[in-house]
Design a protein around this motif. Structure first.
Motif, short mmCIF file in Angstrom:
data_model
loop_
_atom_site.label_atom_id
_atom_site.label_comp_id
_atom_site.label_asym_id
_atom_site.label_seq_id
_atom_site.Cartn_x
_atom_site.Cartn_y
_atom_site.Cartn_z
N PHE A 1 0.83 -1.20 0.00
CA PHE A 1 0.00 0.00 0.00
C PHE A 1 0.87 1.25 0.00
O PHE A 1 0.61 2.20 -0.75
N VAL B 1 2.42 1.69 -3.49
CA VAL B 1 1.44 2.14 -4.48
C VAL B 1 1.11 3.61 -4.24
O VAL B 1 1.06 4.41 -5.17
N ALA B 2 0.92 4.01 -3.00
CA ALA B 2 0.59 5.40 -2.69
C ALA B 2 1.73 6.34 -3.06
O ALA B 2 1.50 7.47 -3.47
N THR C 1 2.62 8.21 -7.09
CA THR C 1 1.73 9.20 -7.66
C THR C 1 2.47 10.49 -7.97
O THR C 1 2.03 11.57 -7.63
N HIS D 1 -6.28 -2.26 -11.43
CA HIS D 1 -5.55 -1.02 -11.14
C HIS D 1 -5.66 -0.13 -12.38
O HIS D 1 -5.54 -0.62 -13.50
N ALA E 1 -3.95 4.32 -6.08
CA ALA E 1 -3.83 3.78 -4.73
C ALA E 1 -5.12 3.08 -4.33
O ALA E 1 -6.21 3.47 -4.75
N GLU F 1 -5.51 -2.48 0.75
CA GLU F 1 -4.93 -3.78 0.42
C GLU F 1 -5.44 -4.93 1.31
O GLU F 1 -4.67 -5.73 1.81
#
Length: 189
Positions: free
Chosen positions: A12, A15-16, A19, A86, A101, A104
Motif C-alpha cells: 500500500f 502504491v501510494a 503518484t 488497477h 492507490a 490492500e
C-alpha cells in the motif's frame, strides 16, 4: 498472518508513493494506444476499454476493466486487494502520471466460466507536498471536476492470485497489463 499484514502495508505504501510526475518526454508518441486492449494469460482474459475515443472536458469517463475465466472448470476463486484492477493514468501533453492507490485487504472473488467480472474506473490518485504546484492543481482538478483537456493513456492491470497469496507460487500469481488511450476536449457533443 503478521507477515502477510506487513507485506500488505508495504505494498500500500509503495502504491501510494507512485503518484508523482515522471516528466519524461521520451514516452510521447504521435498516436495514442487504441481505446480497447485484450490480454490472455493462462485461463484468463483481461480486457481494458473505453466506450469513447474522445470525451468532453470534465465528462464522466466510461472506462472499464473486465476479467474473464476461460478455463475448464465451471468457476474459479481469485484473491486480490480491494479490487483486482488497477487504473494508473498518464496525461501525456503535461507529462503527468497519476498512480492508483487502493486499500490492500485480501478479498476473494468467484469468477464463473465465460462470464466477465467488470469494474468501472473511478479516480483513486493523489499527490504529496513534494509534487509540483502544477501537478497538484492537475490532480485537484480531476478530484473536483474530472479530467481536463488532454491526451490520456491508461496503463491498467489485473493483479490477482488463484490461491491464497501467502502460499501461491509464481504460476498462481497474475499481473496482466494493458494500455488504452483517449482524448479529452472542450465542446465535444
Amino acid at each position: 498472518m503478521k507477515r502477510m499484514m506487513s507485506l500488505l502495508a508495504l505494498v500500500f505504501i509503495l502504491v501510494a508513493c507512485g503518484t508523482t510526475n515522471n516528466g519524461s518526454s521520451s514516452d510521447i508518441k504521435d498516436s495514442l494506444p487504441p481505446s480497447e486492449n485484450n490480454v490472455k494469460e493462462g485461463d484468463f482474459v483481461y480486457r481494458l476499454f473505453s466506450e469513447k475515443d474522445v470525451y468532453d472536458e470534465f465528462d464522466d469517463l466510461a472506462v472499464f476493466a473486465e476479467l474473464t475465466y476461460v478455463g475448464d472448470e465451471e468457476s474459479i476463486e481469485i484473491y486480490h486487494a480491494a479490487s483486482a484492477f488497477h487504473f494508473p493514468l498518464k496525461e501525456r501533453t503535461r507529462e503527468f502520471e497519476v498512480g492508483y492507490a487502493m486499500n490492500e485487504p485480501l478479498l476473494m472473488t468467484k469468477l464463473l466460466k465465460d462470464e466477465p467480472y467488470r469494474e468501472k474506473y473511478a479516480f483513486a490518485g493523489g499527490y504529496s507536498d513534494d509534487d509540483t504546484v502544477e501537478y497538484r492543481q492537475f490532480v485537484q482538478t480531476i478530484i473536483e471536476k474530472g479530467c481536463p483537456e488532454g491526451e490520456y493513456i491508461m496503463n491498467g492491470s489485473a493483479q490477482f492470485d488463484t490461491i491464497d497469496p501467502s502460499v501461491a507460487t509464481d504460476d498462481q500469481k497474475f499481473n496482466m497489463n494493458a494500455s488504452i488511450g483517449f482524448t479529452v476536449m472542450k465542446g465535444v457533443q
